[in-house]
Write an enzyme that holds these catalytic residues in place. Sequence first.
Site, PDB file in Angstrom:
ATOM      1  N   GLU A  91       1.105  -0.905  -0.677  1.00  0.00           N
ATOM      2  CA  GLU A  91       0.107   0.027   0.402  1.00  0.00           C
ATOM      3  C   GLU A  91       0.509   0.971  -0.239  1.00  0.00           C
ATOM      4  O   GLU A  91       1.865   1.071   0.409  1.00  0.00           O
ATOM      5  CB  GLU A  91      -0.259   0.225   0.720  1.00  0.00           C
ATOM      6  CG  GLU A  91      -2.685  -0.857   1.755  1.00  0.00           C
ATOM      7  CD  GLU A  91      -3.343  -0.026   0.645  1.00  0.00           C
ATOM      8  OE1 GLU A  91      -3.486   1.219  -0.257  1.00  0.00           O
ATOM      9  OE2 GLU A  91      -4.272  -0.399   0.704  1.00  0.00           O
ATOM     10  N   ASP A  95      -4.500   4.674   5.473  1.00  0.00           N
ATOM     11  CA  ASP A  95      -5.569   5.614   7.171  1.00  0.00           C
ATOM     12  C   ASP A  95      -6.009   5.445   8.083  1.00  0.00           C
ATOM     13  O   ASP A  95      -5.926   4.531   9.366  1.00  0.00           O
ATOM     14  CB  ASP A  95      -5.648   6.614   5.377  1.00  0.00           C
ATOM     15  CG  ASP A  95      -5.949   7.907   6.144  1.00  0.00           C
ATOM     16  OD1 ASP A  95      -5.351   9.074   7.309  1.00  0.00           O
ATOM     17  OD2 ASP A  95      -7.127   8.740   5.902  1.00  0.00           O
ATOM     18  N   GLY A  97      -7.473   2.378   7.171  1.00  0.00           N
ATOM     19  CA  GLY A  97      -7.723   1.299   7.808  1.00  0.00           C
ATOM     20  C   GLY A  97      -8.299   0.112   7.200  1.00  0.00           C
ATOM     21  O   GLY A  97      -7.930  -1.141   6.808  1.00  0.00           O
ATOM     22  N   LEU A 100      -7.635  -1.327   3.672  1.00  0.00           N
ATOM     23  CA  LEU A 100      -6.446  -2.706   4.513  1.00  0.00           C
ATOM     24  C   LEU A 100      -7.340  -3.950   5.057  1.00  0.00           C
ATOM     25  O   LEU A 100      -7.179  -5.121   4.515  1.00  0.00           O
ATOM     26  CB  LEU A 100      -5.437  -2.653   5.397  1.00  0.00           C
ATOM     27  CG  LEU A 100      -3.906  -3.438   5.819  1.00  0.00           C
ATOM     28  CD1 LEU A 100      -4.063  -3.815   4.630  1.00  0.00           C
ATOM     29  CD2 LEU A 100      -3.134  -3.355   6.088  1.00  0.00           C
ATOM     30  N   ASP A 151      -1.549  10.742  -4.910  1.00  0.00           N
ATOM     31  CA  ASP A 151      -2.623  11.648  -5.715  1.00  0.00           C
ATOM     32  C   ASP A 151      -3.332  12.501  -5.039  1.00  0.00           C
ATOM     33  O   ASP A 151      -3.876  12.781  -3.749  1.00  0.00           O
ATOM     34  CB  ASP A 151      -3.109  11.607  -6.410  1.00  0.00           C
ATOM     35  CG  ASP A 151      -4.776  10.574  -6.365  1.00  0.00           C
ATOM     36  OD1 ASP A 151      -4.212  10.312  -5.211  1.00  0.00           O
ATOM     37  OD2 ASP A 151      -5.398  11.240  -7.014  1.00  0.00           O
TER      38      ASP A 151
HETATM   39  P1  IMP Z   1      -7.640   4.186   4.074  1.00  0.00           P
HETATM   40  O1  IMP Z   1      -8.767   2.904   4.348  1.00  0.00           O
HETATM   41  O2  IMP Z   1      -9.078   5.053   4.535  1.00  0.00           O
HETATM   42  O3  IMP Z   1      -6.719   3.117   4.794  1.00  0.00           O
HETATM   43  O4  IMP Z   1      -7.537   4.473   2.987  1.00  0.00           O
HETATM   44  C1  IMP Z   1      -6.063   3.943   2.288  1.00  0.00           C
HETATM   45  C2  IMP Z   1      -5.751   4.918   0.666  1.00  0.00           C
HETATM   46  O5  IMP Z   1      -6.801   6.303   0.965  1.00  0.00           O
HETATM   47  C3  IMP Z   1      -4.797   4.822   0.244  1.00  0.00           C
HETATM   48  O6  IMP Z   1      -4.533   3.701  -0.274  1.00  0.00           O
HETATM   49  C4  IMP Z   1      -4.708   6.484  -0.526  1.00  0.00           C
HETATM   50  O7  IMP Z   1      -5.151   5.677  -2.131  1.00  0.00           O
HETATM   51  C5  IMP Z   1      -6.070   7.130  -0.077  1.00  0.00           C
HETATM   52  N1  IMP Z   1      -5.042   8.146   1.055  1.00  0.00           N
HETATM   53  C6  IMP Z   1      -5.139   8.871   2.018  1.00  0.00           C
HETATM   54  N2  IMP Z   1      -4.399   9.026   2.480  1.00  0.00           N
HETATM   55  C7  IMP Z   1      -3.918   9.488   1.390  1.00  0.00           C
HETATM   56  C8  IMP Z   1      -3.369  11.019   1.572  1.00  0.00           C
HETATM   57  O8  IMP Z   1      -3.615  12.236   2.140  1.00  0.00           O
HETATM   58  N3  IMP Z   1      -2.928  11.182  -0.418  1.00  0.00           N
HETATM   59  C9  IMP Z   1      -3.291  10.853  -0.948  1.00  0.00           C
HETATM   60  N4  IMP Z   1      -4.047  10.091  -0.857  1.00  0.00           N
HETATM   61  C10 IMP Z   1      -4.504   9.451   0.362  1.00  0.00           C
END
Ligand code: IMP
Length: 184
Positions: A91, A95, A97, A100, A151
């Site tokens: 990954e 963020d 989670g 994942l 991005d």
């Molecule tokens: P989660 O499911 O909230 O853990 O999100 C993970 C996904 O959100 C990552 O694989 C990124 O594609 C996107 N993401 C989360 N935070 C950021 C950031 O600060 N910048 C760019 N993409 C982010």
Amino acid sequence: MAPSVLISAAELQSAVRRLAGEISAAYEDGVVLVAVLKGSIPFMADMLRAMTVVPLVDFMSISSYAPGSGRVRIIKDIDVDVSGRDVVIVEDIVDTGLTLTYLRGELLRRDARSVAACTLLDRTVRRIVPTPVEFVGFTIDDHYVLGYGLDYAERYRNLDRVITGDLAVLQNDPDAYVEILYTG
Ligand code: IMP
């Protein structure tokens, strides 16, 4: 607010070499690396070339039904059969989670022998679902980050460093940082 460098290209490369070494040592008998598109592309490409075992490589792309809904769906699936194999999900950033947790569950349902996670960035302060992350490049504070795969509205992925961005500025103009980051 001008964007500032959070992690330099040299710091990224040194962390990538460390992670490649850790994964190579942990999976001497082979591993399937499943990179999550698109943000993990530069990280995956650099890490692959620093590994000392021969991994199988595949890609997955997923999308949220609605931001923050916790429900995700697979847009592009892997071709490799993971049953009986050790898998590492790669990954860009973990963020909340949610992504994942979903992917780990999905790969375990397909009878992977083990599923671990490797992330370049871990923003633990925003975690909603507690989830183990076995291989971590950097733990970061609550900044929105760009570059080295990450991005905003598909911009900035090709920077060789990770920078922090002001979301209010980017929401107003997604190209706000283009000139300052790509010239001179
Ligand atoms: P989660 O499911 O909230 O853990 O999100 C993970 C996904 O959100 C990552 O694989 C990124 O594609 C996107 N993401 C989360 N935070 C950021 C950031 O600060 N910048 C760019 N993409 C982010």
